[in-house]
Design a protein around this motif. Structure first.
Motif, PDB file in Angstrom:
ATOM      1  N   THR A  97       0.824  -1.213   0.000  1.00 41.05           N
ATOM      2  CA  THR A  97       0.000   0.000   0.000  1.00 41.05           C
ATOM      3  C   THR A  97       0.855   1.259   0.000  1.00 41.05           C
ATOM      4  OG1 THR A  97      -0.129  -0.054   2.428  1.00 41.05           O
ATOM      5  CG2 THR A  97      -1.883  -1.160   1.210  1.00 41.05           C
ATOM      6  N   ARG A  98       2.127   1.163  -0.354  1.00 42.46           N
ATOM      7  CA  ARG A  98       3.041   2.288  -0.204  1.00 42.46           C
ATOM      8  C   ARG A  98       2.718   3.464  -1.115  1.00 42.46           C
ATOM      9  NH1 ARG A  98       8.928   0.302  -1.625  1.00 42.46           N
ATOM     10  NH2 ARG A  98       9.397   2.507  -1.321  1.00 42.46           N
ATOM     11  N   ASP A  99       1.971   3.250  -2.199  1.00 45.55           N
ATOM     12  CA  ASP A  99       1.682   4.335  -3.123  1.00 45.55           C
ATOM     13  C   ASP A  99       0.496   5.187  -2.701  1.00 45.55           C
ATOM     14  OD1 ASP A  99       3.699   4.226  -4.984  1.00 45.55           O
ATOM     15  OD2 ASP A  99       2.727   2.694  -6.174  1.00 45.55           O
ATOM     16  N   VAL A 100      -0.222   4.810  -1.654  1.00 47.66           N
ATOM     17  CA  VAL A 100      -1.376   5.568  -1.190  1.00 47.66           C
ATOM     18  C   VAL A 100      -0.964   6.344   0.062  1.00 47.66           C
ATOM     19  CG1 VAL A 100      -3.779   5.467  -0.453  1.00 47.66           C
ATOM     20  CG2 VAL A 100      -2.905   3.795  -2.105  1.00 47.66           C
ATOM     21  N   PRO A 101      -0.899   7.680   0.016  1.00 48.98           N
ATOM     22  CA  PRO A 101      -0.404   8.450   1.158  1.00 48.98           C
ATOM     23  C   PRO A 101      -1.143   8.168   2.464  1.00 48.98           C
ATOM     24  CG  PRO A 101      -0.588   9.852  -0.782  1.00 48.98           C
ATOM     25  CD  PRO A 101      -1.217   8.543  -1.137  1.00 48.98           C
ATOM     26  N   PHE A 102      -2.432   7.879   2.401  1.00 50.07           N
ATOM     27  CA  PHE A 102      -3.218   7.683   3.615  1.00 50.07           C
ATOM     28  C   PHE A 102      -2.840   6.412   4.360  1.00 50.07           C
ATOM     29  CE2 PHE A 102      -5.657  10.630   1.113  1.00 50.07           C
ATOM     30  CZ  PHE A 102      -6.277  11.456   2.028  1.00 50.07           C
ATOM     31  N   THR A 103      -2.213   5.462   3.690  1.00 50.62           N
ATOM     32  CA  THR A 103      -1.885   4.187   4.328  1.00 50.62           C
ATOM     33  C   THR A 103      -0.441   4.139   4.821  1.00 50.62           C
ATOM     34  OG1 THR A 103      -1.213   3.154   2.241  1.00 50.62           O
ATOM     35  CG2 THR A 103      -3.546   3.004   2.848  1.00 50.62           C
ATOM     36  N   ARG A 104       0.326   5.196   4.594  1.00 48.07           N
ATOM     37  CA  ARG A 104       1.711   5.225   5.055  1.00 48.07           C
ATOM     38  C   ARG A 104       1.781   5.820   6.453  1.00 48.07           C
ATOM     39  NH1 ARG A 104       3.108   7.281  -0.561  1.00 48.07           N
ATOM     40  NH2 ARG A 104       3.242   9.373   0.340  1.00 48.07           N
ATOM     41  N   PRO A 105       2.755   5.393   7.273  1.00 46.06           N
ATOM     42  CA  PRO A 105       2.908   5.978   8.606  1.00 46.06           C
ATOM     43  C   PRO A 105       3.541   7.362   8.571  1.00 46.06           C
ATOM     44  CG  PRO A 105       4.617   4.348   8.239  1.00 46.06           C
ATOM     45  CD  PRO A 105       3.696   4.277   7.050  1.00 46.06           C
ATOM     46  N   GLY A 106       4.066   7.778   7.431  1.00 48.54           N
ATOM     47  CA  GLY A 106       4.655   9.103   7.282  1.00 48.54           C
ATOM     48  C   GLY A 106       4.644   9.505   5.829  1.00 48.54           C
ATOM     49  N   ILE A 107       5.122  10.723   5.551  1.00 51.67           N
ATOM     50  CA  ILE A 107       5.232  11.138   4.148  1.00 51.67           C
ATOM     51  C   ILE A 107       6.189  10.212   3.418  1.00 51.67           C
ATOM     52  CG2 ILE A 107       5.914  13.021   2.618  1.00 51.67           C
ATOM     53  CD1 ILE A 107       5.139  14.979   4.834  1.00 51.67           C
ATOM     54  N   LEU A 108       7.298   9.875   4.086  1.00 54.05           N
ATOM     55  CA  LEU A 108       8.232   8.888   3.567  1.00 54.05           C
ATOM     56  C   LEU A 108       8.171   7.640   4.433  1.00 54.05           C
ATOM     57  CD1 LEU A 108      11.442  11.031   2.875  1.00 54.05           C
ATOM     58  CD2 LEU A 108       9.620  10.411   1.260  1.00 54.05           C
ATOM     59  N   LEU A 109       8.274   6.477   3.808  1.00 56.02           N
ATOM     60  CA  LEU A 109       8.426   5.237   4.548  1.00 56.02           C
ATOM     61  C   LEU A 109       9.851   5.135   5.092  1.00 56.02           C
ATOM     62  CD1 LEU A 109       6.546   2.711   2.238  1.00 56.02           C
ATOM     63  CD2 LEU A 109       5.873   3.398   4.542  1.00 56.02           C
ATOM     64  N   PRO A 110      10.090   4.279   6.081  1.00 57.79           N
ATOM     65  CA  PRO A 110      11.460   4.088   6.574  1.00 57.79           C
ATOM     66  C   PRO A 110      12.380   3.683   5.423  1.00 57.79           C
ATOM     67  CG  PRO A 110       9.875   2.975   7.995  1.00 57.79           C
ATOM     68  CD  PRO A 110       9.119   3.434   6.801  1.00 57.79           C
ATOM     69  N   GLN A 111      13.367   4.518   5.134  1.00 61.46           N
ATOM     70  CA  GLN A 111      14.186   4.309   3.955  1.00 61.46           C
ATOM     71  C   GLN A 111      15.154   3.142   4.095  1.00 61.46           C
ATOM     72  OE1 GLN A 111      13.972   6.295   0.774  1.00 61.46           O
ATOM     73  NE2 GLN A 111      12.040   6.182   1.870  1.00 61.46           N
ATOM     74  N   SER A 112      15.390   2.670   5.305  1.00 66.88           N
ATOM     75  CA  SER A 112      16.259   1.505   5.469  1.00 66.88           C
ATOM     76  C   SER A 112      15.648   0.269   4.823  1.00 66.88           C
ATOM     77  CB  SER A 112      16.518   1.248   6.954  1.00 66.88           C
ATOM     78  OG  SER A 112      15.296   0.961   7.629  1.00 66.88           O
TER      79      SER A 112
END
Length: 397
Positions: free
Chosen positions: A133-148
């Motif tokens: 679900t990473r492409d839907v902003p509402f389902t992410r925990p932040g603007i960016l996902l953990p980049q690690s």
């Protein structure tokens, strides 16, 4: 992947989605049809390094996302779904509309507590907690996902790929469990992937081979989620006409562990993986056999019904045996900080309405291990310590 490269099966599924999107308003009330969409615009400013555009000591508007998702259930056991996506992310992603995914889900066995099915097409890849679900902003925990774990440099590789997955789920007194097991052919053909695995943009092309993917998830009645994800990806390199590299092979393997605990207003999440990277036969590029280390710990606090605070610590080391990058610097003359990144993130979310979300986020980063290569092509100009702030407005319908 361009439209000319779609398989006949993908065209058939896409045709079904377009048919579903053209039905009348009366038909859209039918629960077998679902059309949803979203649009989001971000502002990014940073110090010392660039992220998604010209953000260094400036403000970049080059982070735009928009998508249209549709699903259609022609039979009780069959669902067709897909999403068209527009995404712009500085030099790290090619602008334009693309087919995000399109898949058929056939559930050939169903009881009150158990189901088994097959997903095929260009399927979303089961990687960790957020990838599907990473492409839907509402389902992410932040603007960016953990980049690690969810490196945007490797987004094209991780997101979706042509293939097939067997999946199943069961609900018992000890909780709900599900699994996915399948084979896909991922897309290695992007500049960001070149930077991630080969260190720079190359004149040749990485061509994905058969990749095994698997995920096992268990949701415990205590509001705990436990998950293991495994991926084994391979690619061959086809040298360009003028190329310092020879026809080498790449293999990337990872076992990712996920734990999430949900309380009344607080959610704690941690993911940890040690991806193995093997490069062989590239000639000018030495054979590489190393373990990467990637982990984050994240807390989300819904302190008011419409407000949420997020705090995250994110760790990424390109070589577990050379965390500070000193051996890498001695061997290549390049900055040691390119081998690691340690990121503290603070985020705030406001759901202004059920359809409108506003977010603000601040990053303090030590290292450039996951810094987008296409936005920062000069290795020597990258600086070790840098800060970044982001604002985003997202709307869904």
């Amino acid at each position: 992947m361009t439209a000319s490269r779609f398989s006949g099966w993908n065209k058939l599924l896409l045709s079904g989605l377009l048919t579903a999107s053209s039905v009348s308003a009366d038909h859209l009330a039918d629960p077998r049809y679902h059309i949803q969409g979203f649009a989001a615009q971000g502002l990014i400013g940073s110090t010392n390094n660039q992220f998604f555009g010209d953000s260094r000591d400036a403000v970049s508007t080059d982070f735009t996302e928009a998508g249209l998702h549709g699903s259609w259930q022609p039979l009780d056991a069959l669902r067709l779904s897909g999403q068209m996506l527009y995404r712009r992310a500085g030099e790290s992603d090619r602008d334009g509309v693309r087919l995000d995914y399109v898949q058929a889900d056939w559930q050939f066995y169903q009881t009150e507590v158990t189901r088994l099915g097959l997903k095929l097409g260009k399927v979303k890849l089961p990687y960790g907690l957020y990838n599907e679900t990473r492409d839907v902003p509402f389902t992410r925990p932040g603007i960016l996902l953990p980049q690690s774990v969810y490196v945007d440099n490797s987004r094209d590789l991780l997101l979706a790929a042509p293939g097939v997955f067997l999946h199943g789920a069961s609900v018992q007194k000890y909780g709900a469990s599900d699994f996915m097991l399948g084979w896909v052919r991922p897309d290695f053909d992007s500049e960001s992937v070149d930077y991630s695995f080969l260190g720079n943009v190359r004149p040749g092309k990485l061509k994905g081979k058969g990749t095994l993917g698997a995920r096992l998830r268990w949701d415990v009645p205590s509001d705990t989620t436990l998950m293991l994800t495994y991926a084994d990806a391979k690619a061959d390199y086809a040298p360009g006409s003028v190329d310092a590299l020879t026809a080498g092979t790449l293999r990337f393997r990872n076992l990712l562990a996920t734990v999430q605990q949900r309380f009344d207003t607080v959610t704690l999440t941690a993911e940890y993986g040690e991806p193995r990277l093997d490069l062989r036969g590239f000639g000018a590029l030495p054979d590489t056999h190393r373990a990467i280390q990637a982990a984050y710990l994240q807390g989300e606090w819904r302190f008011r019904p419409a407000w949420e605070l997020m705090l995250r610590h994110d760790l990424f080391y390109r070589d577990k045996g050379d965390k500070n990058g000193r051996r890498f610097q001695a061997a290549t003359g390049l900055p040691a900080h390119g081998m690691f990144a340690r990121d503290w993130t603070l985020g705030l979310r406001w759901d202004a309405t059920p359809s409108l979300m506003l977010r603000a986020e601040y990053h303090h980063v030590d290292g450039t291990g996951w810094l987008p290569g296409p936005d920062n092509p000069d290795f020597l100009s990258r600086e070790q310590r840098w800060n970044m702030w982001l604002l985003q407005a997202a709307y869904r319908f």
